[in-house]
Write a protein that holds these residues in place. Structure first.
Motif, mmCIF file in Angstrom:
data_model
loop_
_atom_site.group_PDB
_atom_site.id
_atom_site.type_symbol
_atom_site.label_atom_id
_atom_site.label_comp_id
_atom_site.label_asym_id
_atom_site.label_seq_id
_atom_site.Cartn_x
_atom_site.Cartn_y
_atom_site.Cartn_z
ATOM 1 N N TRP A 199 0.842 -1.202 0.000
ATOM 2 C CA TRP A 199 0.000 0.000 0.000
ATOM 3 C C TRP A 199 0.878 1.253 0.000
ATOM 4 O O TRP A 199 2.026 1.222 0.464
ATOM 5 C CB TRP A 199 -0.873 0.025 1.245
ATOM 6 N N ASP A 200 0.328 2.356 -0.473
ATOM 7 C CA ASP A 200 1.027 3.635 -0.343
ATOM 8 C C ASP A 200 1.304 3.891 1.140
ATOM 9 O O ASP A 200 0.443 3.654 1.998
ATOM 10 C CB ASP A 200 0.160 4.783 -0.899
ATOM 11 N N ALA A 201 2.519 4.373 1.434
ATOM 12 C CA ALA A 201 2.954 4.687 2.805
ATOM 13 C C ALA A 201 3.136 3.451 3.671
ATOM 14 O O ALA A 201 3.166 3.542 4.900
ATOM 15 C CB ALA A 201 1.991 5.662 3.493
ATOM 16 N N ALA A 202 3.300 2.282 3.049
ATOM 17 C CA ALA A 202 3.477 1.050 3.831
ATOM 18 C C ALA A 202 4.898 0.876 4.342
ATOM 19 O O ALA A 202 5.142 0.038 5.207
ATOM 20 C CB ALA A 202 3.068 -0.165 3.007
ATOM 21 N N GLY A 203 5.858 1.638 3.793
ATOM 22 C CA GLY A 203 7.228 1.549 4.294
ATOM 23 C C GLY A 203 8.231 0.952 3.339
ATOM 24 O O GLY A 203 9.324 0.551 3.757
ATOM 25 N N LYS A 204 7.898 0.907 2.061
ATOM 26 C CA LYS A 204 8.842 0.343 1.086
ATOM 27 C C LYS A 204 10.137 1.148 1.037
ATOM 28 O O LYS A 204 11.236 0.583 1.024
ATOM 29 C CB LYS A 204 8.194 0.295 -0.302
#
Length: 258
Positions: A53-58
């Motif tokens: 997801w966006d902002a998941a920490g990739k």
């Protein structure tokens, strides 16, 4: 037979104190340094494919990996919408062009799975096209693995509530506002449709040779530790981790300089 992962069955991780998390991450970073030398010596290749997801920490996970490794044989590919030329090509071509050479690592920050995620959900392609893509992707990954590539696929999962909080944090932080766009918010409104697409992606493409690892990332520290543990374990499989001996000619030449 391993159970097919899903968002619903992703297990929440136990929180880890900051000091303990950093200690574990440093240990995994040392393992990555060793693995990089082994891969260089043996001509091995690895791909770490990151979705989430966006902002998941990739981005945060990639930084922890990259800090440990020599950039001369590590390549990070942030994948966004295809450009004008890429839109006229087969969708996998831009990934073929970025595959690692022998001795190299490649990290893809978003991947060929955009075909069955954003392109599907946003209606950029017709249903028969994204339905066909599951088989194309499995064939693509099998070709990589058959050719000796070590492929790791990780999906970072966060709750809808946590994503909203991270978006708010980005909005309030001048150094992180660049990460937030109206497109992120528009994608968030499609959350339910993305959940369906993500779980179908797992069902169709988590294969015996290229499984998905889903990591619940509401706790950033615990997620980074879990991801790095998984990465180092998978990269080590089937390899002799003994570093090559010193070339006696190199030692002889250097001793002569004393």
């Amino acid at each position: 037979m391993a159970m097919t992962p899903s968002l619903e069955t992703a297990k929440k991780l136990k929180a880890i104190p900051d000091e303990e998390a950093w200690s574990l991450i440093r240990d995994y970073q040392k393992e990555l340094q060793l693995l990089q030398q082994v891969y260089l010596a043996g001509g091995q290749r690895a791909i770490i494919a990151l979705e989430g997801w966006d902002a998941a920490g990739k981005g945060g996970l990639i930084r922890r990996i990259a800090w440990a490794m020599d950039p001369r044989s590590l390549f990070v590919w942030p994948i966004s919408a295809p450009n004008e030329v890429e839109r006229r090509q087969h969708y996998l071509q831009r990934f073929w062009e970025r595959l690692p050479l022998k001795g190299q690592f490649a990290i893809f920050d978003r991947t060929w799975y955009g075909r069955v995620l954003v392109e599907r959900v946003e209606g950029f392609i017709e249903k028969p096209t994204w339905k066909r893509a599951y088989g194309e992707i499995n064939d693509f990954e099998k070709a990589l693995i058959d050719d000796g590539v070590h492929l790791i696929k990780i999906f970072l999962h966060v709750s809808r509530k946590e994503q909203h909080q991270r978006f708010c944090d980005r909005m309030e932080d001048p150094l992180k506002r660049w990460k937030l766009s109206t497109e992120d918010i528009r994608n968030r409104r499609q959350w339910d449709n993305y959940e369906v697409a993500i779980d179908e992606m797992f069902e169709k493409t988590s294969t015996a040779i290229a499984p998905w690892e889903v990591i619940y990332a509401d706790d950033k520290r615990a997620a980074r530790v879990a991801a790095m543990r998984y990465i180092t374990r998978e990269l080590s499989k089937g390899l002799d981790l003994t570093l090559p001996s010193l070339d006696p000619e190199v030692e002889k030449a250097l001793r002569a300089e004393d």
